[in-house]
Structures are given as C-alpha cells and as structure tokens.
Scaffold this motif. Sequence first.
Motif, PDB file in Angstrom:
ATOM      1  N   ARG A 161       4.207   2.238   5.907  1.00 56.99           N
ATOM      2  CA  ARG A 161       4.132  -0.226   5.810  1.00 56.99           C
ATOM      3  C   ARG A 161       4.643  -0.364   7.329  1.00 56.99           C
ATOM      4  O   ARG A 161       4.947  -1.769   7.207  1.00 56.99           O
ATOM      5  CB  ARG A 161       4.620  -0.263   4.747  1.00 56.99           C
ATOM      6  CG  ARG A 161       4.031   0.072   3.776  1.00 56.99           C
ATOM      7  CD  ARG A 161       5.415  -0.936   2.419  1.00 56.99           C
ATOM      8  NE  ARG A 161       3.809  -0.320   0.955  1.00 56.99           N
ATOM      9  CZ  ARG A 161       4.647   0.491  -0.131  1.00 56.99           C
ATOM     10  NH1 ARG A 161       5.698   1.313  -0.206  1.00 56.99           N
ATOM     11  NH2 ARG A 161       4.043   1.372  -1.298  1.00 56.99           N
ATOM     12  N   GLU A 219      -0.211   0.660  -0.473  1.00 59.42           N
ATOM     13  CA  GLU A 219      -0.441  -0.285  -1.482  1.00 59.42           C
ATOM     14  C   GLU A 219       0.277  -1.420  -0.340  1.00 59.42           C
ATOM     15  O   GLU A 219       1.951  -0.892  -0.187  1.00 59.42           O
ATOM     16  CB  GLU A 219       0.178  -0.854  -2.907  1.00 59.42           C
ATOM     17  CG  GLU A 219      -0.677  -2.268  -3.364  1.00 59.42           C
ATOM     18  CD  GLU A 219      -0.187  -1.960  -4.872  1.00 59.42           C
ATOM     19  OE1 GLU A 219      -0.480  -3.382  -5.251  1.00 59.42           O
ATOM     20  OE2 GLU A 219       0.168  -1.509  -5.132  1.00 59.42           O
ATOM     21  N   LEU A 220      -0.424  -1.985   0.107  1.00 61.09           N
ATOM     22  CA  LEU A 220       0.143  -3.303   1.425  1.00 61.09           C
ATOM     23  C   LEU A 220       0.885  -4.324   0.073  1.00 61.09           C
ATOM     24  O   LEU A 220       0.090  -4.775  -0.760  1.00 61.09           O
ATOM     25  CB  LEU A 220      -0.276  -3.702   2.162  1.00 61.09           C
ATOM     26  CG  LEU A 220      -0.536  -2.409   2.889  1.00 61.09           C
ATOM     27  CD1 LEU A 220      -1.138  -2.844   4.192  1.00 61.09           C
ATOM     28  CD2 LEU A 220       1.058  -1.866   3.859  1.00 61.09           C
ATOM     29  N   ASP A 221       1.853  -5.240   0.620  1.00 66.65           N
ATOM     30  CA  ASP A 221       2.035  -6.519   0.504  1.00 66.65           C
ATOM     31  C   ASP A 221       0.803  -7.401  -0.012  1.00 66.65           C
ATOM     32  O   ASP A 221       0.969  -7.887  -0.882  1.00 66.65           O
ATOM     33  CB  ASP A 221       3.145  -7.311   1.237  1.00 66.65           C
ATOM     34  CG  ASP A 221       4.627  -6.720   1.244  1.00 66.65           C
ATOM     35  OD1 ASP A 221       4.714  -5.763   0.860  1.00 66.65           O
ATOM     36  OD2 ASP A 221       5.359  -6.992   2.756  1.00 66.65           O
ATOM     37  N   ASP A 222       0.262  -7.748   0.033  1.00 61.15           N
ATOM     38  CA  ASP A 222      -0.875  -8.704   0.158  1.00 61.15           C
ATOM     39  C   ASP A 222      -1.362  -7.620  -0.778  1.00 61.15           C
ATOM     40  O   ASP A 222      -2.960  -8.067  -1.503  1.00 61.15           O
ATOM     41  CB  ASP A 222      -1.609  -8.973   1.678  1.00 61.15           C
ATOM     42  CG  ASP A 222      -2.646  -7.331   1.972  1.00 61.15           C
ATOM     43  OD1 ASP A 222      -2.562  -6.018   1.527  1.00 61.15           O
ATOM     44  OD2 ASP A 222      -3.003  -7.900   2.799  1.00 61.15           O
ATOM     45  N   GLY A 223      -1.590  -6.628  -1.894  1.00 55.22           N
ATOM     46  CA  GLY A 223      -2.761  -5.992  -2.303  1.00 55.22           C
ATOM     47  C   GLY A 223      -3.454  -4.995  -1.622  1.00 55.22           C
ATOM     48  O   GLY A 223      -3.853  -4.063  -2.560  1.00 55.22           O
ATOM     49  N   THR A 224      -4.068  -5.258  -0.620  1.00 55.43           N
ATOM     50  CA  THR A 224      -4.228  -4.496  -0.477  1.00 55.43           C
ATOM     51  C   THR A 224      -3.771  -2.941  -0.017  1.00 55.43           C
ATOM     52  O   THR A 224      -2.947  -2.310   0.100  1.00 55.43           O
ATOM     53  CB  THR A 224      -5.406  -4.667   1.291  1.00 55.43           C
ATOM     54  OG1 THR A 224      -4.130  -4.435   2.382  1.00 55.43           O
ATOM     55  CG2 THR A 224      -5.815  -6.109   1.243  1.00 55.43           C
ATOM     56  N   ALA A 283       2.826  -3.070   9.866  1.00 53.96           N
ATOM     57  CA  ALA A 283       3.414  -4.488  10.111  1.00 53.96           C
ATOM     58  C   ALA A 283       3.840  -4.790  11.497  1.00 53.96           C
ATOM     59  O   ALA A 283       4.174  -5.439  11.884  1.00 53.96           O
ATOM     60  CB  ALA A 283       4.701  -4.790   8.641  1.00 53.96           C
TER      61      ALA A 283
END
Length: 395
Positions: A335, A28-33, A339
Amino acid sequence: MNGVTGRMGYRQHLVRSILAIRDDGGVELDDGTRLQVEPVLVGRNRAKLAELAARHDVAEFTTDLDAALADDTATIYFDAQVTSERTKAILKALAAGKHVYTEKPIAESVAEGEELAEAARAAGVIHGVVHDKLYLPGLLKLKRLIDGDFFGRILSVRGEFGYWVFEGDWQPAQRPSWNYRAEDGGGMVLDMFCHWNYVLENLFGPVEAVMAKAVTHIPERWDEHGKPYAATADDAAYGIFELAGADGPILAQVNSSWAVRVDRGELVEFQVDGTHGSAVAGLFGCRIQSRARTPKPVWNPDLPTDQDFRAQWEQIPDNQEFVNGFRAQWEEFLRDVHAGRPHPYDFDAGVRGLRLVDAGYTSSREGRRVELDGSGPVSGSGDAAAVGPDAEAGA
C-alpha cells in the motif's frame, strides 16, 4: 523475490504472504479497489525454482538477477538471501530504480547498512525492512495494553527466546548450518538483536545502552550433508538493555539461545512489569495481572507454596482476527508503494538494529556497558567494517 528457496523466504514470504495475497485477489486499497501481485522467483538453483514455480503456478523464474532487475514490469525487489549476499543485490536493485523490501539484518555491518540507506534515499524509492514480530498476536495485544495505560509506569521487561537446535549428528538440525558460521553471516546477536531493537523501540522506547554476553555453547555441529563443522558464530546471547521510556527509564533483559530447552508457554515470551499491572506476552497469547489482583506471597523456604501462581493470571481475548504477521506487513508495504509514501519500518530502522548488534558484540568482547546515541555506540564501537564476534567473543 530473491531467496525464496530458503525456509523463511518460501514459507512466510512466498506462500503465506505474496501467494496468499494473489490468491485472495490482491491487497485491498482505501478506495475499495485491489492491487494485485505476481512474483518473479530469483535464485541460484534453477531446478528448485522450476519446481516451486510449477507447484504454485508462478509464471516467471530466473537465475539471472540482472535480467530480472531489467524487467520494468516488476517494480519491487525483495531479498531473503543469506545475509552475506544481501548488500550487493540490494544495491543493484536500487540502481535499477526498484522499491526494496528485505529481510533483516539488512547487511553484515553498520557501514554497509548506512550505504544501503543512503542509496535508497538517493534513488527516491520506497524501502522497508521486515519487522514481523510487531505483528504477532501476542505483541499486538501487548501494544493494546500499553496504549490503554494498563501498566501505569513501566519498570522492566524480561524476554526469553529460543529452543534446542539439534547439533545435526544423531538428529538433523532444524535450522540451516550457515546460521552457526560467522563467516557466512551467522550469529545469535546479528540475527536477534535486530529483532529486539525494533520490538523494544516500538513498544517501550529506544535503546540507550546495552550490556551483553555472546557465547558459543555448542562448538561443533553437523551440516545438511552430515559433515562436522566448527560453529564459529555465537549460538546464545544474554543482554541487558537500558531504554528511554516515555515515563522514565526502563530496563529490559532478554535471553536468546539455540541451546536451551523450553519450559514456558511459547517459544518467545516477554514479561512487562509496571506500577499498575503486569503482562506476559508470547507469539499468540497475552496474560495479565492487575494491581488489584496481585497476590501477596510470603517467602518461606521451610514449606512448599500452596499458591498456583500461573493460575492467578487472566488471558487477554483476541477481540479481532489476526492474519499472518509477515503478510500483514507485506500488505502495508505494498500500500505504501502504491501511494508513494514512506514505509514506517525503513532502512534507517534496519541500521539502528545493526548499531545495537555492533554495541552488543562490543560489550561482549570488551566486558563493559556500551552507550548508544542516534548514530550508534558512543565509544569503542569496534570494527566499523563488520559486526560480528571475534575469536574471543565466540569462545
């Protein structure tokens, strides 16, 4: 993923990390994707790879590392091979433009480690080294205590690690035989001082000097086929580390042994003593004793003690859900790759571990205290081409 037919590569990195992430729908990434992963298995034994791939529904496997590195859809290379095979494979991966995540030690020598770090910088890729022990529940609780200033001024650290590894004659050994052959990259100092370096520097402060003794307690062992072999690598190491703590010098003593029988709560435990309190942290648990609750024992050799000292410690609650430490760092690395930011535990951290290994072997071989600076042992650093015991150090 190269080397996943081995015990650690299979259990911790493939099954409990990458496949667990895949089966949960990705990271899970920071934007919810979510960032999904799919392994490509690489190794020398095609039959073993095929069996693993079929067992875990993995589509791709190969014995051709060059072909795997030529696949543009696989952007990360992971290495869990024996140490002696690691440098050349990682250099190939960097030349192919892959981001690289690797088990430790990252190489067999400081010089090789520095070569890898420089090659990674030149390639402009994200690179990381496994720092799994920082993600253990017990050490996460210990870090929570440090951040909350529970200890006051930290004075000392005492670590006990290891267990009895059977020789392999009347009971099979529970570790691979190469671990006990220096020529194959084995050795307690090479294996564990890399761990102790990142644990000590990330929790307490960088190592400034070391006194160590590396020994081979069991000179003969039996391999996976029941054949005897000479154990040329050290199977135990006893070290005193001088740390640059935030509030002053800290002394750390760490014993590491594959020839010790366990009489403690967990296979590894660290006791931290400070002016305001103490803690004992293991793999999972962490017990504390504050200054206000410290008992006042009196030495009397004529009478048995009436105090249950272990009952006078308080267990720290979990207060959170802890995931597998290998998986937790994998997720951080993925992650960071996504990024495009550096991973905090990079190849330079791996090189620092190798410098401590080099200093430890030098100290053991020469019987003296060895200082370190930012580039390694200050003097008498031994053979720059290799870190490992010579014939005397392993005797």
